[in-house]
Design a protein around this motif. Structure first.
Motif, PDB file in Angstrom:
ATOM      1  N   ARG A 180     -22.722  -5.218  18.265  1.00  0.00           N
ATOM      2  CA  ARG A 180     -22.514  -5.392  16.839  1.00  0.00           C
ATOM      3  C   ARG A 180     -22.109  -4.111  16.109  1.00  0.00           C
ATOM      4  O   ARG A 180     -21.206  -4.121  15.290  1.00  0.00           O
ATOM      5  CB  ARG A 180     -23.748  -6.029  16.170  1.00  0.00           C
ATOM      6  N   GLU A 181     -22.765  -3.011  16.463  1.00  0.00           N
ATOM      7  CA  GLU A 181     -22.498  -1.784  15.720  1.00  0.00           C
ATOM      8  C   GLU A 181     -21.036  -1.346  15.880  1.00  0.00           C
ATOM      9  O   GLU A 181     -20.355  -1.034  14.902  1.00  0.00           O
ATOM     10  CB  GLU A 181     -23.432  -0.682  16.222  1.00  0.00           C
ATOM     11  N   VAL A 182     -20.569  -1.354  17.109  1.00  0.00           N
ATOM     12  CA  VAL A 182     -19.168  -1.006  17.371  1.00  0.00           C
ATOM     13  C   VAL A 182     -18.260  -2.025  16.693  1.00  0.00           C
ATOM     14  O   VAL A 182     -17.285  -1.675  16.035  1.00  0.00           O
ATOM     15  CB  VAL A 182     -18.880  -0.963  18.891  1.00  0.00           C
ATOM     16  N   TRP A 183     -18.610  -3.306  16.865  1.00  0.00           N
ATOM     17  CA  TRP A 183     -17.783  -4.372  16.306  1.00  0.00           C
ATOM     18  C   TRP A 183     -17.601  -4.168  14.797  1.00  0.00           C
ATOM     19  O   TRP A 183     -16.498  -4.288  14.277  1.00  0.00           O
ATOM     20  CB  TRP A 183     -18.412  -5.738  16.597  1.00  0.00           C
ATOM     21  N   GLU A 184     -18.692  -3.848  14.112  1.00  0.00           N
ATOM     22  CA  GLU A 184     -18.613  -3.699  12.652  1.00  0.00           C
ATOM     23  C   GLU A 184     -17.784  -2.487  12.255  1.00  0.00           C
ATOM     24  O   GLU A 184     -17.009  -2.539  11.303  1.00  0.00           O
ATOM     25  CB  GLU A 184     -20.023  -3.637  12.041  1.00  0.00           C
ATOM     26  N   GLN A 185     -17.933  -1.390  12.995  1.00  0.00           N
ATOM     27  CA  GLN A 185     -17.131  -0.196  12.704  1.00  0.00           C
ATOM     28  C   GLN A 185     -15.637  -0.516  12.837  1.00  0.00           C
ATOM     29  O   GLN A 185     -14.825  -0.169  11.971  1.00  0.00           O
ATOM     30  CB  GLN A 185     -17.504   0.931  13.679  1.00  0.00           C
ATOM     31  N   VAL A 186     -15.286  -1.197  13.912  1.00  0.00           N
ATOM     32  CA  VAL A 186     -13.879  -1.509  14.167  1.00  0.00           C
ATOM     33  C   VAL A 186     -13.380  -2.550  13.170  1.00  0.00           C
ATOM     34  O   VAL A 186     -12.246  -2.483  12.696  1.00  0.00           O
ATOM     35  CB  VAL A 186     -13.695  -1.996  15.624  1.00  0.00           C
ATOM     36  N   ASP A 187     -14.249  -3.485  12.838  1.00  0.00           N
ATOM     37  CA  ASP A 187     -13.865  -4.536  11.907  1.00  0.00           C
ATOM     38  C   ASP A 187     -13.458  -3.957  10.546  1.00  0.00           C
ATOM     39  O   ASP A 187     -12.494  -4.412   9.931  1.00  0.00           O
ATOM     40  CB  ASP A 187     -15.031  -5.530  11.745  1.00  0.00           C
ATOM     41  N   THR A 188     -14.175  -2.948  10.096  1.00  0.00           N
ATOM     42  CA  THR A 188     -13.845  -2.291   8.832  1.00  0.00           C
ATOM     43  C   THR A 188     -12.423  -1.734   8.865  1.00  0.00           C
ATOM     44  O   THR A 188     -11.683  -1.823   7.897  1.00  0.00           O
ATOM     45  CB  THR A 188     -14.810  -1.103   8.569  1.00  0.00           C
ATOM     46  N   VAL A 189     -12.058  -1.161  10.008  1.00  0.00           N
ATOM     47  CA  VAL A 189     -10.714  -0.597  10.150  1.00  0.00           C
ATOM     48  C   VAL A 189      -9.680  -1.726  10.199  1.00  0.00           C
ATOM     49  O   VAL A 189      -8.658  -1.690   9.511  1.00  0.00           O
ATOM     50  CB  VAL A 189     -10.625   0.278  11.422  1.00  0.00           C
ATOM     51  N   LEU A 190      -9.963  -2.755  11.011  1.00  0.00           N
ATOM     52  CA  LEU A 190      -9.002  -3.848  11.152  1.00  0.00           C
ATOM     53  C   LEU A 190      -8.780  -4.600   9.846  1.00  0.00           C
ATOM     54  O   LEU A 190      -7.698  -5.127   9.604  1.00  0.00           O
ATOM     55  CB  LEU A 190      -9.459  -4.818  12.246  1.00  0.00           C
ATOM     56  N   LYS A 191      -9.815  -4.651   8.996  1.00  0.00           N
ATOM     57  CA  LYS A 191      -9.664  -5.333   7.705  1.00  0.00           C
ATOM     58  C   LYS A 191      -8.543  -4.706   6.873  1.00  0.00           C
ATOM     59  O   LYS A 191      -7.906  -5.377   6.083  1.00  0.00           O
ATOM     60  CB  LYS A 191     -10.979  -5.273   6.922  1.00  0.00           C
ATOM     61  N   ASP A 192      -8.337  -3.387   7.054  1.00  0.00           N
ATOM     62  CA  ASP A 192      -7.297  -2.707   6.281  1.00  0.00           C
ATOM     63  C   ASP A 192      -5.926  -2.759   6.940  1.00  0.00           C
ATOM     64  O   ASP A 192      -4.928  -2.378   6.338  1.00  0.00           O
ATOM     65  CB  ASP A 192      -7.688  -1.234   6.065  1.00  0.00           C
ATOM     66  N   ALA A 193      -5.889  -3.210   8.191  1.00  0.00           N
ATOM     67  CA  ALA A 193      -4.638  -3.125   8.949  1.00  0.00           C
ATOM     68  C   ALA A 193      -3.538  -3.981   8.336  1.00  0.00           C
ATOM     69  O   ALA A 193      -2.385  -3.555   8.243  1.00  0.00           O
ATOM     70  CB  ALA A 193      -4.883  -3.536  10.401  1.00  0.00           C
ATOM     71  N   LYS A 194      -3.894  -5.180   7.893  1.00  0.00           N
ATOM     72  CA  LYS A 194      -2.863  -6.057   7.358  1.00  0.00           C
ATOM     73  C   LYS A 194      -2.219  -5.464   6.100  1.00  0.00           C
ATOM     74  O   LYS A 194      -1.001  -5.493   5.932  1.00  0.00           O
ATOM     75  CB  LYS A 194      -3.421  -7.444   7.058  1.00  0.00           C
ATOM     76  N   GLY A 195      -3.055  -4.887   5.241  1.00  0.00           N
ATOM     77  CA  GLY A 195      -2.531  -4.250   4.027  1.00  0.00           C
ATOM     78  C   GLY A 195      -1.577  -3.107   4.348  1.00  0.00           C
ATOM     79  O   GLY A 195      -0.552  -2.931   3.680  1.00  0.00           O
ATOM     80  N   ILE A 196      -1.910  -2.348   5.390  1.00  0.00           N
ATOM     81  CA  ILE A 196      -1.046  -1.243   5.812  1.00  0.00           C
ATOM     82  C   ILE A 196       0.319  -1.784   6.258  1.00  0.00           C
ATOM     83  O   ILE A 196       1.367  -1.277   5.875  1.00  0.00           O
ATOM     84  CB  ILE A 196      -1.709  -0.445   6.966  1.00  0.00           C
ATOM     85  N   LEU A 197       0.296  -2.856   7.059  1.00  0.00           N
ATOM     86  CA  LEU A 197       1.567  -3.446   7.514  1.00  0.00           C
ATOM     87  C   LEU A 197       2.373  -3.988   6.340  1.00  0.00           C
ATOM     88  O   LEU A 197       3.592  -3.824   6.295  1.00  0.00           O
ATOM     89  CB  LEU A 197       1.314  -4.572   8.531  1.00  0.00           C
ATOM     90  N   ASP A 198       1.683  -4.631   5.389  1.00  0.00           N
ATOM     91  CA  ASP A 198       2.402  -5.158   4.218  1.00  0.00           C
ATOM     92  C   ASP A 198       3.067  -4.027   3.444  1.00  0.00           C
ATOM     93  O   ASP A 198       4.223  -4.135   3.031  1.00  0.00           O
ATOM     94  CB  ASP A 198       1.448  -5.939   3.299  1.00  0.00           C
ATOM     95  N   GLU A 199       2.325  -2.922   3.252  1.00  0.00           N
ATOM     96  CA  GLU A 199       2.894  -1.795   2.512  1.00  0.00           C
ATOM     97  C   GLU A 199       4.068  -1.172   3.250  1.00  0.00           C
ATOM     98  O   GLU A 199       5.061  -0.782   2.649  1.00  0.00           O
ATOM     99  CB  GLU A 199       1.826  -0.715   2.271  1.00  0.00           C
ATOM    100  N   LEU A 200       3.934  -1.078   4.581  1.00  0.00           N
ATOM    101  CA  LEU A 200       5.021  -0.498   5.364  1.00  0.00           C
ATOM    102  C   LEU A 200       6.250  -1.403   5.315  1.00  0.00           C
ATOM    103  O   LEU A 200       7.383  -0.940   5.190  1.00  0.00           O
ATOM    104  CB  LEU A 200       4.569  -0.275   6.809  1.00  0.00           C
ATOM    105  N   GLN A 201       5.997  -2.701   5.391  1.00  0.00           N
ATOM    106  CA  GLN A 201       7.119  -3.638   5.357  1.00  0.00           C
ATOM    107  C   GLN A 201       7.856  -3.573   4.017  1.00  0.00           C
ATOM    108  O   GLN A 201       9.071  -3.722   3.956  1.00  0.00           O
ATOM    109  CB  GLN A 201       6.602  -5.058   5.607  1.00  0.00           C
ATOM    110  N   ALA A 202       7.098  -3.306   2.951  1.00  0.00           N
ATOM    111  CA  ALA A 202       7.698  -3.265   1.622  1.00  0.00           C
ATOM    112  C   ALA A 202       8.248  -1.876   1.271  1.00  0.00           C
ATOM    113  O   ALA A 202       8.800  -1.680   0.200  1.00  0.00           O
ATOM    114  CB  ALA A 202       6.652  -3.680   0.585  1.00  0.00           C
ATOM    115  N   TYR A 203       8.109  -0.937   2.196  1.00  0.00           N
ATOM    116  CA  TYR A 203       8.494   0.458   1.921  1.00  0.00           C
ATOM    117  C   TYR A 203      10.015   0.566   1.824  1.00  0.00           C
ATOM    118  O   TYR A 203      10.720   0.407   2.806  1.00  0.00           O
ATOM    119  CB  TYR A 203       7.979   1.362   3.035  1.00  0.00           C
TER     120      TYR A 203
END
Length: 308
Positions: free
Chosen positions: A16-39
């Protein structure tokens, strides 16, 4: 059914601990891709400023256009650092326990394996978008040139857009790479292996080769293929497969293309070649240009010619 996309990939308490740490990062991944796509970049403003060096208004317009873009580029770069840290934790968890075989490992730790797959999917998607966007390096180098000119002329730059020199160098190096996120992950995986000298290297490479073969089997077997809910799942598997091959090639002493490699490279390349051509060009390029051992003497001629 060894699908990474299974809904029931719930983490165990140990994970769980690792999962939650990684999940926090992955939650932001889609926004990063959207911003890059719109760049879109500030190509036009930069061109006009360079063509009319004495027009102050145009210089200011270009500077104003580049500022927020540099903020985004810095954010993407900082995200790559978080992604590398997440990968580090995942590799730690996926290689630590000793099961009899790596497939068991991935089955037991399905939730983490799925996150690993999602990191790879993000990475290859980010790099595909970056490769087709020349504005990024253009914007950043214009920013640096202008900033150093302002410093020479003692013009104060707004503090918020200021990227100090050391950071600017790291960001430049990051974007100078054809596939910056993949390079970050490859370096991160290599670093993980060298920091864990007591861990058999096979622990890491077996996780990678097992994931490659799961993806390959899922892609080439009609009854799995028909279960994929969408083309998106297909491209997810393709990107994960290519991602683990590249990591394996970096980490394994002889790489992914050698006879002794546990990855069926011919099979994997064939799966890629069987897709609609325009959909996989970026992934084939990643294998051509981002791997370490493709051009070794020992690499099978057939494999080389398949990637010509």
């Amino acid at each position: 059914d060894m699908s990474f996309r299974t809904v029931h990939a719930q983490p165990t308490d140990a994970e769980r601990e690792v999962w939650e740490q990684v999940d926090t990062v992955l939650k932001d991944a889609k926004g990063i891709l959207d911003e890059l796509q719109a760049y879109k970049g500030a190509g036009q403003e930069i061109r006009e400023a360079i063509q009319n060096p004495n027009d102050e208004a145009l210089q200011e317009q270009a500077w104003a256009a580049v500022g927020p873009l540099v903020g985004k580029l810095k954010k993407f770069y900082e995200f790559s650092q978080r992604l590398e840290a997440a990968l580090h934790s995942l590799l730690g968890a996926l290689t630590s326990e000793t099961y009899d075989d790596p497939t068991q490992h991935l089955e037991r730790e399905q939730a983490l394996a799925k996150q690993f797959a999602e990191i790879l999917h993000f990475t290859l998607r980010f790099d595909e978008l970056k490769m087709t966007n020349p504005a990024i390096q253009n914007d950043f180098s214009y920013y640096r040139r202008t900033l150093s000119r302002m410093r020479i002329n003692n013009v104060p730059a707004e503090a918020e857009n200021e990227v100090n020199n050391e950071l600017a160098n790291r960001i430049s190096l990051f974007y100078a790479d054809a596939t910056p996120m993949l390079k970050t992950l490859s370096d991160g995986t290599t670093k993980f292996v060298s920091e864990n000298k007591n861990l058999p290297i096979e622990n890491t490479t077996d996780v990678l080769s097992t994931m490659a073969s799961i993806c390959k089997v899922m892609l080439e077997t009609p009854e799995y293929r028909s279960r994929f809910s969408s083309e998106e799942t297909v491209s997810f598997c393709l990107r994960v497969m290519v991602g683990v091959i590249i990591l394996y090639d970096y980490v394994h002493p002889v790489g992914a293309f050698a006879k002794s490699s546990k990855i069926d490279m011919k099979g994997c390349i064939k799966v890629l070649k069987d897709q609609p051509p325009n959909s996989v060009e970026g992934l084939l390029n990643a294998l051509r240009y981002t791997t370490k051992h493709l051009n070794d003497e020992s690499t099978n001629k057939t494999i080389k010619s398949m990637l010509q």
